[in-house]
Write a protein that holds these residues in place. Structure first.
Motif, mmCIF file in Angstrom:
data_model
loop_
_atom_site.group_PDB
_atom_site.id
_atom_site.type_symbol
_atom_site.label_atom_id
_atom_site.label_comp_id
_atom_site.label_asym_id
_atom_site.label_seq_id
_atom_site.Cartn_x
_atom_site.Cartn_y
_atom_site.Cartn_z
ATOM 1 N N ASP A 2 0.829 -1.205 0.000
ATOM 2 C CA ASP A 2 0.000 0.000 0.000
ATOM 3 C C ASP A 2 0.860 1.251 0.000
ATOM 4 O OD1 ASP A 2 -2.212 -1.576 -0.135
ATOM 5 O OD2 ASP A 2 -2.829 -1.306 1.949
ATOM 6 N N VAL A 3 1.836 1.257 -0.893
ATOM 7 C CA VAL A 3 2.744 2.398 -1.024
ATOM 8 C C VAL A 3 3.145 2.554 -2.492
ATOM 9 C CG1 VAL A 3 4.778 0.991 -0.516
ATOM 10 C CG2 VAL A 3 4.891 3.442 -0.169
ATOM 11 N N VAL A 4 3.308 3.798 -2.927
ATOM 12 C CA VAL A 4 3.809 4.104 -4.264
ATOM 13 C C VAL A 4 5.028 5.003 -4.114
ATOM 14 C CG1 VAL A 4 2.222 6.072 -4.501
ATOM 15 C CG2 VAL A 4 3.236 5.051 -6.550
ATOM 16 N N VAL A 5 6.033 4.784 -4.947
ATOM 17 C CA VAL A 5 7.192 5.669 -4.990
ATOM 18 C C VAL A 5 7.321 6.231 -6.401
ATOM 19 C CG1 VAL A 5 8.508 4.703 -3.073
ATOM 20 C CG2 VAL A 5 8.701 3.653 -5.317
ATOM 21 N N VAL A 6 7.584 7.529 -6.468
ATOM 22 C CA VAL A 6 7.782 8.227 -7.736
ATOM 23 C C VAL A 6 9.127 8.931 -7.670
ATOM 24 C CG1 VAL A 6 6.822 9.852 -9.400
ATOM 25 C CG2 VAL A 6 5.294 8.681 -7.795
ATOM 26 N N VAL A 7 10.001 8.625 -8.617
ATOM 27 C CA VAL A 7 11.297 9.300 -8.684
ATOM 28 C C VAL A 7 11.316 10.182 -9.929
ATOM 29 C CG1 VAL A 7 13.789 9.076 -8.768
ATOM 30 C CG2 VAL A 7 12.442 7.371 -7.531
ATOM 31 N N SER A 8 11.386 11.489 -9.708
ATOM 32 C CA SER A 8 11.469 12.461 -10.802
ATOM 33 C C SER A 8 12.938 12.797 -11.022
ATOM 34 C CB SER A 8 10.682 13.725 -10.455
ATOM 35 O OG SER A 8 9.336 13.414 -10.173
ATOM 36 N N ARG A 9 13.384 12.689 -12.281
ATOM 37 C CA ARG A 9 14.805 12.935 -12.578
ATOM 38 C C ARG A 9 14.969 14.138 -13.494
ATOM 39 N NH1 ARG A 9 18.980 9.553 -16.463
ATOM 40 N NH2 ARG A 9 20.860 10.691 -15.870
ATOM 41 N N TRP A 10 15.856 15.027 -13.058
ATOM 42 C CA TRP A 10 16.292 16.134 -13.906
ATOM 43 C C TRP A 10 17.712 15.805 -14.368
ATOM 44 C CZ3 TRP A 10 12.978 16.628 -9.930
ATOM 45 C CH2 TRP A 10 11.836 17.422 -10.101
ATOM 46 N N PHE A 11 17.902 15.611 -15.663
ATOM 47 C CA PHE A 11 19.179 15.175 -16.234
ATOM 48 C C PHE A 11 20.246 16.256 -16.061
ATOM 49 C CE2 PHE A 11 21.829 14.466 -20.191
ATOM 50 C CZ PHE A 11 22.506 13.380 -19.671
ATOM 51 N N GLY A 12 21.420 15.821 -15.571
ATOM 52 C CA GLY A 12 22.484 16.785 -15.298
ATOM 53 C C GLY A 12 23.539 16.886 -16.372
ATOM 54 N N GLY A 13 23.347 16.206 -17.506
ATOM 55 C CA GLY A 13 24.296 16.311 -18.611
ATOM 56 C C GLY A 13 25.329 15.212 -18.661
ATOM 57 N N VAL A 14 25.370 14.349 -17.657
ATOM 58 C CA VAL A 14 26.332 13.240 -17.627
ATOM 59 C C VAL A 14 25.561 11.928 -17.634
ATOM 60 C CG1 VAL A 14 28.186 12.118 -16.337
ATOM 61 C CG2 VAL A 14 27.991 14.624 -16.328
ATOM 62 N N LYS A 15 25.817 11.087 -18.635
ATOM 63 C CA LYS A 15 25.133 9.796 -18.698
ATOM 64 C C LYS A 15 25.671 8.870 -17.602
ATOM 65 C CE LYS A 15 23.853 9.896 -23.576
ATOM 66 N NZ LYS A 15 23.889 9.177 -24.879
ATOM 67 N N LEU A 16 24.779 8.186 -16.932
ATOM 68 C CA LEU A 16 25.174 7.342 -15.804
ATOM 69 C C LEU A 16 25.388 5.880 -16.199
ATOM 70 C CD1 LEU A 16 22.722 8.701 -13.066
ATOM 71 C CD2 LEU A 16 25.047 9.443 -13.588
ATOM 72 N N GLY A 17 24.915 5.486 -17.378
ATOM 73 C CA GLY A 17 25.014 4.082 -17.769
ATOM 74 C C GLY A 17 23.964 3.255 -17.044
ATOM 75 N N ALA A 18 23.751 2.038 -17.519
ATOM 76 C CA ALA A 18 22.701 1.196 -16.942
ATOM 77 C C ALA A 18 22.940 0.922 -15.464
ATOM 78 C CB ALA A 18 22.604 -0.117 -17.721
ATOM 79 N N GLY A 19 24.159 0.533 -15.121
ATOM 80 C CA GLY A 19 24.466 0.239 -13.721
ATOM 81 C C GLY A 19 24.318 1.458 -12.831
ATOM 82 N N GLY A 20 24.742 2.606 -13.340
ATOM 83 C CA GLY A 20 24.624 3.836 -12.562
ATOM 84 C C GLY A 20 23.176 4.234 -12.329
ATOM 85 N N LEU A 21 22.338 4.010 -13.346
ATOM 86 C CA LEU A 21 20.916 4.325 -13.187
ATOM 87 C C LEU A 21 20.267 3.405 -12.156
ATOM 88 C CD1 LEU A 21 19.869 4.955 -16.902
ATOM 89 C CD2 LEU A 21 19.933 6.652 -15.053
ATOM 90 N N VAL A 22 20.576 2.121 -12.231
ATOM 91 C CA VAL A 22 20.019 1.175 -11.253
ATOM 92 C C VAL A 22 20.390 1.596 -9.840
ATOM 93 C CG1 VAL A 22 20.136 -1.201 -10.392
ATOM 94 C CG2 VAL A 22 19.898 -0.777 -12.845
ATOM 95 N N ARG A 23 21.662 1.925 -9.640
ATOM 96 C CA ARG A 23 22.108 2.341 -8.304
ATOM 97 C C ARG A 23 21.438 3.638 -7.879
ATOM 98 N NH1 ARG A 23 26.915 0.360 -10.461
ATOM 99 N NH2 ARG A 23 27.583 2.452 -11.131
ATOM 100 N N ALA A 24 21.314 4.580 -8.814
ATOM 101 C CA ALA A 24 20.735 5.878 -8.463
ATOM 102 C C ALA A 24 19.270 5.748 -8.068
ATOM 103 C CB ALA A 24 20.885 6.845 -9.636
#
Length: 216
Positions: free
Chosen positions: A94-116
């Motif tokens: 009974d919980v929802v999480v929403v992550v809003s991302r503002w791109f900072g100009g540096v690509k994080l890669g798949a692993g970096g996105l998962v961690r972030a």
């Protein structure tokens, strides 16, 4: 052995996480069902309209058996599913999480996105008040108004000592108190009522339900 039920959170929590100049703002919000979760998501999209992504994950249902997630344009599997895994590991529903991302100009890669995305949700939930849930039996007690204050105090004290919780109080011809009691505590409650009323009060049993309990 009593069945273990997923917990939930007491109220909304928001937290910001920054990595490589990308901002990740996470909202964790109670949601009783998928429709309530979608309302929360729509509100975040409206308020944070300038974010590049609004990735989401939700778990609902008493058993946590309903789940959804969305990468919202991030590479497949790098946002929604990792976010959902955090909810699963924490045994929440009974919980929802929403992550809003503002791109900072540096690509994080798949692993970096998962961690972030995982870290954003984890750090937000670290700040949430967790509410335990368990099966409890409804017990109602009708009390003459003259005795209501004394019995109310006795019930509140008993509830705190027996992992129970108070429900609604209805005032009519009598004051009717509601408590939600573990099955193995019903006899003890009846003994308590007998002690405070010289045997004059009766405990009426109702249905068993999964309820929120104090002290996460």
């Amino acid at each position: 052995m009593s069945r273990r039920y997923p917990s939930t959170i007491a109220g909304p929590v928001e937290h910001e996480f920054v990595v490589s100049r990308s901002r990740f703002v996470t909202l964790a919000h109670p949601a009783a069902d998928p429709a309530a979760a979608e309302t929360v998501i729509a509100d975040v999209r409206r308020r944070s309209w300038d974010a590049r992504h609004h990735c989401t994950a939700m778990v609902t249902g008493v058993l946590g058996d309903q789940a959804r997630s969305s990468d919202d344009g991030e590479p497949s599997g790098t946002a929604g599913v990792p976010m959902l895994e955090v909810l699963r590991r924490r045994e929440l529903t009974d919980v929802v999480v929403v992550v809003s991302r503002w791109f900072g100009g540096v690509k994080l890669g798949a692993g970096g996105l998962v961690r972030a995305y995982s870290t954003s949700v984890s750090e937000t939930l670290d700040r949430a008040e967790v509410v335990r849930r368990a099966a409890r039996t409804q017990v109602t007690v009708a009390v003459p108004h003259a005795d209501a204050g004394r019995v109310d105090n006795a019930l509140r004290s008993w509830v705190q000592r027996h992992d129970a919780t108070s429900g609604a109080t209805v005032y009519g011809a009598e004051a009717t108190f509601e408590v939600w009691v573990p099955a193995d505590g019903i006899a003890a409650l009846r003994a308590e009522l007998a002690a405070v009323s010289s045997g004059g009060l009766d405990a009426v049993l109702g249905d068993e339900r999964v309820v929120d309990l104090p002290g996460g």
